[in-house]
Design a protein around this motif. Structure first.
Motif, PDB file in Angstrom:
ATOM      1  N   GLN A   1     -26.858 -20.252  21.466  1.00  0.00           N
ATOM      2  CA  GLN A   1     -28.050 -20.470  20.632  1.00  0.00           C
ATOM      3  C   GLN A   1     -28.502 -19.153  19.994  1.00  0.00           C
ATOM      4  O   GLN A   1     -28.979 -19.128  18.865  1.00  0.00           O
ATOM      5  N   GLU A   2     -28.320 -18.055  20.736  1.00  0.00           N
ATOM      6  CA  GLU A   2     -28.767 -16.741  20.239  1.00  0.00           C
ATOM      7  C   GLU A   2     -28.038 -16.332  18.958  1.00  0.00           C
ATOM      8  O   GLU A   2     -28.489 -15.467  18.228  1.00  0.00           O
TER       9      GLU A   2
ATOM     10  N   ARG B   1     -35.069 -13.844  14.982  1.00  0.00           N
ATOM     11  CA  ARG B   1     -35.130 -14.527  16.271  1.00  0.00           C
ATOM     12  C   ARG B   1     -36.130 -15.670  16.222  1.00  0.00           C
ATOM     13  O   ARG B   1     -35.855 -16.770  16.687  1.00  0.00           O
TER      14      ARG B   1
ATOM     15  N   LYS C   1     -35.397 -19.879  16.426  1.00  0.00           N
ATOM     16  CA  LYS C   1     -35.758 -20.387  17.755  1.00  0.00           C
ATOM     17  C   LYS C   1     -35.520 -21.892  17.930  1.00  0.00           C
ATOM     18  O   LYS C   1     -35.116 -22.338  18.992  1.00  0.00           O
TER      19      LYS C   1
END
Lengths: 287, 237
Positions: B54-55, B175, B179
């Protein structure tokens, strides 16, 4: 008659040839060696070379090849065309009582050695160059050169030779440093020691990853496999991948501050202690 | 490991494979030079890998697909290739598959070229440099004794060496905006796969024995620097 097909690239690995001859005899197979000489200069399309090799596999039951960069790419393609199992970087090969190829290799990134059998009709394996000691080879069949279709391509490509780094693979005496050596300065010290003995300097993967030594010096599964007369492991703990690259050495000497380091179990001689102090003492004694 | 020699990953910390970091960064650089370019990350592994994957959205990856199913576990090279090739075909149009040259666990490095064979396209393994030019991508492949520079024919598979490119860091803004993006998870059923084609069942290589000791055990004789130096003098000098 079914065949054991040995595919060779730029170099012919005498140890592998000899091993292939033994396996063929044990498995009641005819040994055939096909070679693409100067594979590094051959056309850059691995798929075309794999297709060319496919035409040679009609009677093959077992296919072996040295795990050079190019054959490591060509063999998986050939394995796909044949829907055959392919085991990389075998450290030991044997024919079972039922005539199957039993393949042994380090596995799972930590201290495990797996024995693998292949259930597809064709069984394939690669072996890192230098894994088997280069003893005298007995009678071998003539090597069949494949040149057709491997030299001409519509693609323009260019090869730049790399500075020869062959010294560690051929060195009779190898002083190898691990993460325990701690710095590039530490490796300079190993270099001085190696010079004194007329040897070369190798390194573990951890030392290379840390930037203490160049990749060309890496001994082990993902580096070079070596068979020197004397192997001196300095500050190397002895991960199974490293052992896979040097277990054929004549005499193994381990120097490590950790008495529990696995490397001692794979050494003929060991000294527990600070490597710098030990090397200084040895240098003095050798002067 | 379990009774069938499948690697148990439950207790293990998952991380992105080092060589894959080069591949992801290379993909993002190609995207930056390609108007309308998109990057999809495709990975096969346990469901908990989704958190790490996911990052990647924050770095500019457009889509992340995780192939995850107990049926995929224990796959050898052939079964893995079959699974990845089916997923790549399911994704439809793309120009280039970038991957790490080998995985940190088994380190076989066999998947990139086998995937290229399955998809019937060109392959460039062990690449340590990609250059974007007006006429396309030029890659530099590292062989034992030479570097081969070759223009890339697309579609293709390219495998990159460790540390060729360092993966960028995301900004706090990136980021934040990434999210809520979701990793898509595909199971064997989603891909129309029955068990016999993938995972342990679809594998033709079978691990029959595992030993915790490497071959080549020796009897170590502990010694002193002085004694060993003398021994070395006999042998080497």
């Amino acid at each position: 008659m079914q065949e054991l097909l040995l595919i060779q690239g730029a170099l012919s690995d005498k140890g592998l040839q000899r091993n292939a001859a033994k396996l063929a005899a044990a498995g009641n197979l005819r040994l055939r060696i096909v070679s693409i000489a100067q594979l590094e200069e051959a056309i850059p399309e691995d798929a075309i070379i794999a297709q060319r090799l496919l035409g040679e596999t009609g009677n093959a039951k077992i296919i072996l090849a040295p795990a050079t960069v190019r054959l490591r790419s060509i063999l998986p393609m050939l394995a796909w065309y044949l829907q055959a199992g392919l085991t990389a970087d075998c450290t030991h090969l044997e024919i079972s009582q039922t005539g199957e190829l039993m393949q042994t290799r380090p596995a799972f990134g930590n201290s495990l050695i797996a024995t693998i059998r292949t259930v597809s009709p064709v069984q394939m394996a690669t072996v890192r160059p230098g894994t088997f000691p280069a003893e005298t080879v007995g009678e071998l069949p003539a090597v069949q050169e494949l040149t057709n279709g491997c030299r001409e391509s519509a693609i323009q490509w260019e090869n730049t030779p790399l500075k020869a780094v062959g010294s560690i693979a051929q060195a009779d005496i190898l002083v190898a440093g691990g993460a325990g050596v701690g710095s590039m300065e530490g490796f300079a010290k190993l270099e001085a020691f190696a010079q004194k003995l007329g040897g070369a300097v190798g390194a573990s993967r951890n030392a290379v990853d840390a930037g203490y030594a160049p990749y060309a010096a890496q001994v082990g599964l993902t580096g070079i496999t070596v068979c020197p007369k004397v192997y001196i492991a300095v500050g190397i703990s002895g991960a199974v991948q490293h052992l896979a690259g040097m277990s054929g050495a004549g005499i193994v000497i381990a120097i490590n501050s950790d008495p529990k380091a696995p490397i001692f179990q794979y050494a003929d001689y060991g000294i527990v202690g600070d490597w710098e102090t030990i090397l200084d003492e040895m240098m003095e004694e050798l002067s | 490991m379990d009774g069938q020699f499948r690697l148990k990953r439950d207790g293990a910390n998952l991380q992105v494979n080092i060589a894959d970091l080069s591949a992801i960064e290379a993909a993002l650089r190609i995207k930056a030079e390609t108007p309308g370019g998109e990057v999809t990350v495709l990975s096969m592994g346990p469901a908990k890998g989704a958190a790490v994957l996911q990052e990647l959205f924050a770095l500019g990856v457009d889509r992340v697909i995780l192939l995850s199913d107990r049926l995929f576990a224990g796959a050898d090279t052939l079964a893995t290739t079959r699974t990845l090739a089916a997923a790549a075909e399911k994704l439809g149009q793309w120009d280039c598959i970038l991957c790490g040259r080998r995985a940190m666990d088994a380190e076989t490095g066999q998947i990139p070229s086998q995937l290229a064979a399955a998809l019937q396209m060109s392959v460039y393994t062990n690449v340590q440099q990609l250059t974007m030019t007006e006429n396309g991508i030029i890659c530099q492949r590292r062989l034992e004794n030479c570097l081969t520079t070759v223009p890339v024919q697309q579609p293709c598979v390219i495998s990159l060496c460790e540390y060729t490119y360092h993966l960028r860091l995301p900004s706090i803004m990136d980021r934040r905006s990434a999210k809520n993006k979701q990793v898509e998870v595909l199971t064997a059923a989603d891909m129309g796969f029955a068990g016999e084609k993938c995972g342990l069942q679809g594998s033709v290589t079978k691990v029959i024995h595992v030993d915790t000791k490497a071959p080549g055990l020796r009897k170590c004789q502990y010694s002193t620097a002085k004694e060993l130096a003398q021994r070395l003098r006999e042998v080497c000098l």
